[in-house]
Design a protein around this motif. Structure first.
Motif, PDB file in Angstrom:
ATOM      1  N   ARG A  44      11.415  39.251  95.954  1.00  0.00           N
ATOM      2  CA  ARG A  44      10.943  37.969  95.406  1.00  0.00           C
ATOM      3  C   ARG A  44      11.788  36.798  95.895  1.00  0.00           C
ATOM      4  O   ARG A  44      11.250  35.718  96.161  1.00  0.00           O
ATOM      5  CB  ARG A  44      10.962  38.012  93.880  1.00  0.00           C
ATOM      6  N   HIS A  46      14.119  36.778  98.686  1.00  0.00           N
ATOM      7  CA  HIS A  46      14.322  36.680 100.135  1.00  0.00           C
ATOM      8  C   HIS A  46      13.058  36.925 100.947  1.00  0.00           C
ATOM      9  O   HIS A  46      13.049  36.669 102.149  1.00  0.00           O
ATOM     10  CB  HIS A  46      15.401  37.674 100.592  1.00  0.00           C
ATOM     11  N   GLY A  47      12.013  37.447 100.345  1.00  0.00           N
ATOM     12  CA  GLY A  47      10.790  37.763 101.071  1.00  0.00           C
ATOM     13  C   GLY A  47      10.752  39.218 101.504  1.00  0.00           C
ATOM     14  O   GLY A  47      11.774  39.898 101.567  1.00  0.00           O
TER      15      GLY A  47
END
Length: 143
Positions: A44, A46-47
């Motif tokens: 959520r 850092h991707g």
């Protein structure tokens, strides 16, 4: 493997649609695993692709291409042929690793390679030992 072969060969749906269906199930299972792990917060913030390198992307693409290739082989050949090709690819990978990376191959592994090669010949209805005997036996030549 046999069930997958039956599904691919007996189905009127194209192989690409079948792969998309299987990918959908994989995504759902993967998301459930992600939600159950401690990595959800990292994803959520850092991707999803954080930490991916070029080698990671190449590995993912290679595995994806390999999966498509296996589906095509099973669709147009059979599961046994797919297993032979997998075995031969393991042998070739080992040979390359032994030559370029200094891998030492054991006697048991060489025995396994021999059995795989022999079974491949037997599957194609040609006995390599019979062929070898024909090649090595003296021929009667008439002058």
């Amino acid at each position: 493997g046999v069930y997958t072969e039956k599904i691919l060969k007996d189905s009127t749906i194209s192989i690409w649609v079948r792969n998309a269906q299987l990918a959908g199930y994989s995504i759902v299972i993967g998301l459930c695993g992600l939600c159950a792990s401690k990595d959800l917060d990292k994803v959520r913030t850092h991707g999803f692709f954080a930490g991916y390198t070029g080698w990671t992307v190449a590995s993912v693409l290679n595995n994806g291409f390999g999966g498509l290739l296996i589906a095509v082989v099973i669709k147009h050949a059979d599961n046994i042929l797919k297993n032979f090709s997998t075995s031969i690819s393991i042998i070739l990978t080992t040979a390359i690793s032994a030559n370029f990376l200094g891998l030492e191959v054991s006697t048991v592994f060489l025995l396994g390679i021999s059995l795989v090669c022999y079974s491949t010949f037997l599957y194609s209805n040609s006995d390599p030992l019979e062929f070898l005997c024909k090649v090595l036996s003296p021929r009667n030549k008439k002058d």
